[in-house]
Design a protein around this motif. Structure first.
Motif, mmCIF file in Angstrom:
data_model
loop_
_atom_site.group_PDB
_atom_site.id
_atom_site.type_symbol
_atom_site.label_atom_id
_atom_site.label_comp_id
_atom_site.label_asym_id
_atom_site.label_seq_id
_atom_site.Cartn_x
_atom_site.Cartn_y
_atom_site.Cartn_z
ATOM 1 N N GLN A 110 0.846 -1.182 0.000
ATOM 2 C CA GLN A 110 0.000 0.000 0.000
ATOM 3 C C GLN A 110 0.887 1.239 0.000
ATOM 4 N N LEU A 111 0.580 2.199 -0.849
ATOM 5 C CA LEU A 111 1.329 3.451 -0.904
ATOM 6 C C LEU A 111 0.616 4.504 -0.059
ATOM 7 N N GLY A 149 4.531 7.610 13.646
ATOM 8 C CA GLY A 149 4.418 6.163 13.552
ATOM 9 C C GLY A 149 3.038 5.666 13.177
ATOM 10 N N PRO A 150 1.962 6.219 13.766
ATOM 11 C CA PRO A 150 0.619 5.718 13.458
ATOM 12 C C PRO A 150 0.205 5.822 11.995
ATOM 13 N N MET A 151 0.687 6.836 11.276
ATOM 14 C CA MET A 151 0.228 7.013 9.892
ATOM 15 C C MET A 151 0.429 5.762 9.046
ATOM 16 N N PRO A 152 1.650 5.233 8.917
ATOM 17 C CA PRO A 152 1.802 4.022 8.113
ATOM 18 C C PRO A 152 1.148 2.803 8.735
ATOM 19 N N PHE A 153 1.101 2.716 10.074
ATOM 20 C CA PHE A 153 0.477 1.553 10.691
ATOM 21 C C PHE A 153 -1.029 1.530 10.468
ATOM 22 N N ARG A 160 -5.164 -1.426 7.686
ATOM 23 C CA ARG A 160 -6.296 -1.357 6.768
ATOM 24 C C ARG A 160 -6.097 -2.347 5.609
ATOM 25 N N LEU A 161 -4.858 -2.405 5.126
ATOM 26 C CA LEU A 161 -4.529 -3.308 4.029
ATOM 27 C C LEU A 161 -4.738 -4.764 4.437
ATOM 28 N N ALA A 162 -4.297 -5.117 5.630
ATOM 29 C CA ALA A 162 -4.467 -6.494 6.107
ATOM 30 C C ALA A 162 -5.943 -6.864 6.195
ATOM 31 N N ARG A 163 -6.744 -5.984 6.752
ATOM 32 C CA ARG A 163 -8.177 -6.283 6.896
ATOM 33 C C ARG A 163 -8.865 -6.364 5.543
ATOM 34 N N ARG A 164 -8.421 -5.531 4.620
ATOM 35 C CA ARG A 164 -8.998 -5.558 3.271
ATOM 36 C C ARG A 164 -8.793 -6.927 2.629
ATOM 37 N N HIS A 165 -7.689 -7.581 3.002
ATOM 38 C CA HIS A 165 -7.400 -8.906 2.465
ATOM 39 C C HIS A 165 -7.766 -10.001 3.465
ATOM 40 N N GLU A 166 -8.753 -9.709 4.303
ATOM 41 C CA GLU A 166 -9.387 -10.669 5.199
ATOM 42 C C GLU A 166 -8.395 -11.372 6.121
ATOM 43 N N THR A 167 -7.417 -10.617 6.595
ATOM 44 C CA THR A 167 -6.444 -11.130 7.547
ATOM 45 C C THR A 167 -6.704 -10.474 8.891
ATOM 46 N N VAL A 168 -7.054 -11.284 9.875
ATOM 47 C CA VAL A 168 -7.476 -10.773 11.173
ATOM 48 C C VAL A 168 -6.338 -10.790 12.189
ATOM 49 N N VAL A 169 -5.342 -11.652 11.980
ATOM 50 C CA VAL A 169 -4.195 -11.754 12.880
ATOM 51 C C VAL A 169 -2.932 -11.430 12.090
ATOM 52 N N ALA A 170 -2.076 -10.554 12.630
ATOM 53 C CA ALA A 170 -0.824 -10.199 11.960
ATOM 54 C C ALA A 170 0.307 -10.122 12.977
ATOM 55 N N LEU A 171 1.422 -10.765 12.634
ATOM 56 C CA LEU A 171 2.616 -10.691 13.476
ATOM 57 C C LEU A 171 3.383 -9.408 13.181
ATOM 58 N N ALA A 218 -3.995 -1.181 14.680
ATOM 59 C CA ALA A 218 -4.505 -2.486 14.286
ATOM 60 C C ALA A 218 -5.975 -2.637 14.651
ATOM 61 N N MET A 219 -6.333 -2.274 15.894
ATOM 62 C CA MET A 219 -7.708 -2.456 16.335
ATOM 63 C C MET A 219 -8.673 -1.504 15.653
ATOM 64 N N ALA A 220 -8.180 -0.382 15.127
ATOM 65 C CA ALA A 220 -9.052 0.516 14.359
ATOM 66 C C ALA A 220 -9.678 -0.218 13.185
ATOM 67 N N HIS A 221 -8.989 -1.261 12.710
ATOM 68 C CA HIS A 221 -9.475 -2.022 11.556
ATOM 69 C C HIS A 221 -9.810 -3.459 11.914
ATOM 70 N N GLY A 222 -9.961 -3.738 13.211
ATOM 71 C CA GLY A 222 -10.343 -5.076 13.634
ATOM 72 C C GLY A 222 -9.287 -6.117 13.332
ATOM 73 N N VAL A 223 -8.008 -5.768 13.532
ATOM 74 C CA VAL A 223 -6.891 -6.689 13.311
ATOM 75 C C VAL A 223 -6.156 -6.902 14.630
ATOM 76 N N GLU A 224 -5.862 -8.155 14.955
ATOM 77 C CA GLU A 224 -5.081 -8.454 16.149
ATOM 78 C C GLU A 224 -3.601 -8.468 15.791
ATOM 79 N N ALA A 225 -2.828 -7.587 16.421
ATOM 80 C CA ALA A 225 -1.383 -7.548 16.208
ATOM 81 C C ALA A 225 -0.695 -8.350 17.306
ATOM 82 N N ARG A 226 0.059 -9.365 16.906
ATOM 83 C CA ARG A 226 0.800 -10.181 17.857
ATOM 84 C C ARG A 226 2.288 -9.847 17.766
ATOM 85 N N VAL A 227 2.980 -9.966 18.877
ATOM 86 C CA VAL A 227 4.372 -9.506 18.957
ATOM 87 C C VAL A 227 5.247 -10.613 19.548
#
Length: 619
Positions: A314-315, A340-344, A349-360, A482-491
């Protein structure tokens, strides 16, 4: 990941269904898959939950959840990665389970071990437990504060929630600025530790629990990072790190929904991809910029190609800047440095658009394995300044002629120059004298507990980063975006066992001969090629200076001059003069301060005045 909410009336029940529902539904973005409400203790206790379904997608995994006889209830946000081991242990103790969820494990862990249950949990968590037997509330936040938890006592009730917005929805809570928290925002770009930006509201710090019974509140720390060097040889240390890292990543791949990875192209996220691809198919997501100095898409694509991931890019460019600024004000609830938040926000948003709910994500690796450039300044002798001094230090360190230097009197101020934004003196040109009279202490007070003599300056800076910068900047940034778009970020790098391992590494191995991330690079060789191990990291940060053109500056200046903060006597009407003074001393510091002012104004309009974050953002 989910949104949690609880209200305990300190006397008679004093909250109604309509109000509680409104408060809970402010957290719908954190849990778009379902909601639940439970009323306990004759209406005195209300628990709410917004669900993001990841483990046990059946109705049996819904919350709030209880034990067998309905006497212990929980509302929980996060993941417990060792829940299967705990479930087996608890089953042997006689506990019976009705679901396959990790949530139910915490309920029975409380029954078995009480407050000590937090020491058994390996994961990321924020939860509230109500025990009907003893009429007590227990809140806990994970070791390093991956998941947020706010609370407040007001109007005869104690309320806790995942984000301030739920508490702010209650008209009985006064929307007032906490002057010290606001000062800290301009000092660091975020509000640290237990403070919040709202008067009368607190954060439960990382590694703490809170206990409420009979109107008495107790907050206690149960864990903090501590350097405990072990006698390890280089080969043994590399093997230990490799084993812990693989174990952490494998445990965090547990999911009943697709898993992806935020890929920046640096060593940390590349290592996550390499290890995860041993066992699962993987989607990777990268955000890029037109400005080559901040763009890592080429490096990310190399990693994605090598490990055959389903890769998406995503650009983020200048036309999207104002819209994302408004989004940050909307979803972060507190003022936050937008860099930092701008690109995150975009990569989530990109992850959720591609139906990915969990991201490392690779967050935490730089802190644990000494990867930041600034660490050199906490290792190099103070008298060796300038270009020649740096070259001499690199030569002497590389040849084993120097060891780590001791902490000096000026190291706390040195740390602030790296990670801080505006000193108290610099804020005097931005904030009114009347407002600053309400501020307690000074900006450096937050750092003071970490800068105590007795260990090398390098390790002091590391522990400050883990306890301060990592918790309240990095992890808050990732969670909200991550949660703004319903994505769980794991670390995975922040697995508690991996943290303990990293903090046991002798400095001469982890920072061997002055090489940052020395030991992690050696551990990564088994998974990554030399071209990926080559230093090239930029990370997800924004080209703020390039974006600040004449039109954007004019828009931001109008926003501040006609804004809530000037109108309330918080920001000085002549704040631009304060920026000019800053610009003469440090041009980048002046630019960063401008962005902080803009985001603070958008926050004030949204969360102090209670207006809408959207609309009116034309240039």
């Amino acid at each position: 990941m989910c949104g949690i909410l609880g209200v305990v009336s300190t006397d008679r029940p004093n909250i109604d269904q309509q109000l509680f529902d409104r408060m809970l539904d402010t957290l719908r973005h954190r849990g778009p898959d379902g909601r639940g409400v439970t009323i306990l203790d004759n209406g005195r206790v209300w628990f709410g939950h917004r669900r993001l379904a990841i483990i046990d997608l059946s109705p049996a995994g819904a919350q709030p959840m209880c034990n067998e006889d309905g006497t212990v209830w929980i509302t929980f946000n996060g993941e417990i990665y060792n829940y299967r081991l705990l479930r087996a242990e608890l089953s042997q103790l006689g506990h019976r389970f009705r679901s396959e969820s990790d949530t139910e494990v915490i309920v029975h862990a409380w029954e078995a071990w009480g407050k000590e249950c937090v020491h058994r949990l390996r994961g990321i968590f924020a939860f509230g437990i109500w025990d009907e037997h003893t009429k007590e509330l227990f809140l806990a936040r994970d070791h390093v504060g991956v998941k947020p938890l706010y609370y407040s006592q007001y109007a005869g009730r104690f309320t806790f929630a995942s984000q301030p917005r739920a508490i702010l929805e209650d008209g009985a809570f006064p929307r007032e600025i906490d002057a010290t928290g606001f000062r800290d925002y301009f000092a660091f770009g975020y509000v640290p530790r237990e403070r919040s930006a709202f008067a009368g509201m607190r954060k439960l710090p990382a590694g703490h629990w809170l206990h409420l019974k009979a109107g008495r509140t107790e907050v206690r720390e149960y864990w903090h990072p501590e350097y405990r060097p072990a006698r390890l040889g280089a080969v043994e240390a590399v093997t230990e790190v490799q084993g812990r890292l693989v174990q952490a990543i494998d445990s965090q791949l547990v999911s009943d929904v697709p898993v992806g990875c935020f890929l920046s192209g640096g060593i940390d996220s590349s290592l996550l991809v390499a290890v995860a691809r041993r066992t699962i198919e993987l989607r990777t997501f990268t955000v890029g910029f037109d400005e080559s100095s901040s763009d890592e898409r080429v490096h990310a694509q190399e990693v994605a190609t090598r490990f055959a991931t389903e890769h998406h890019e995503q650009l983020l460019g200048r036309p999207r800047v104002q819209a994302v600024l408004y989004e940050i004000a909307e979803y972060y609830d507190e003022p936050f440095d937008p860099n930092g938040p701008m690109p995150f926000m975009e990569v989530a948003r990109l992850a959720r658009r591609h139906e990915t709910v969990v991201a490392l994500g690779g967050d935490g690796a730089d802190e644990l394995f000494l990867g930041y450039l600034r660490y050199d300044d906490f290792d190099r002798p103070l008298r060796w300044s300038g270009r020649f001094g740096r070259r001499l230090w690199y030569w002497a360190r590389g040849n084993g002629l120097l060891g780590a230097r001791a902490l000096s009197d000026g190291d706390m101020e040195r740390y602030f120059r790296y990670e801080g934004a505006c000193t108290d003196q610099e804020q005097a040109g931005l904030l009114t004298a009347e407002f600053r009279k309400q501020v307690e202490g000074n900006a450096l007070d937050t750092l003071r507990p970490y800068f105590q003599s007795g260990q090398p300056a390098l390790l002091t800076a590391q522990l400050a980063d883990i306890s301060h910068y990592l918790v309240d900047h990095i992890l808050c940034k990732v969670d909200r975006a991550a949660m703004a778009h319903g994505v769980e970020a794991r670390v995975p790098f922040l697995d508690i066992d991996l943290i303990q391992t990293a903090l046991s590494l002798p400095i001469e191995l982890n920072y061997a001969r002055g090489e940052r991330k020395s030991l992690l690079k050696r551990a990564a060789r088994a998974f990554l090629g030399p071209e990926i191990l080559t230093p090239r990291k930029k990370g997800f940060s924004s080209p703020l200076a390039s974006w600040l053109d004449a039109d954007l500056r004019a828009w931001g200046n109008r926003l501040i001059n006609d804004g809530v903060l000037v109108g309330r006597g918080v920001v000085r009407p002549d704040w631009e003069n304060g920026l000019l003074v800053r610009a003469r001393a440090n041009a980048w510091a002046s630019i960063r301060t401008w962005w902080l002012l803009v985001e603070a104004e958008l926050w004030g309009r949204r969360w102090i005045e209670g207006g809408q974050a959207w609309g009116g953002h034309d240039v």
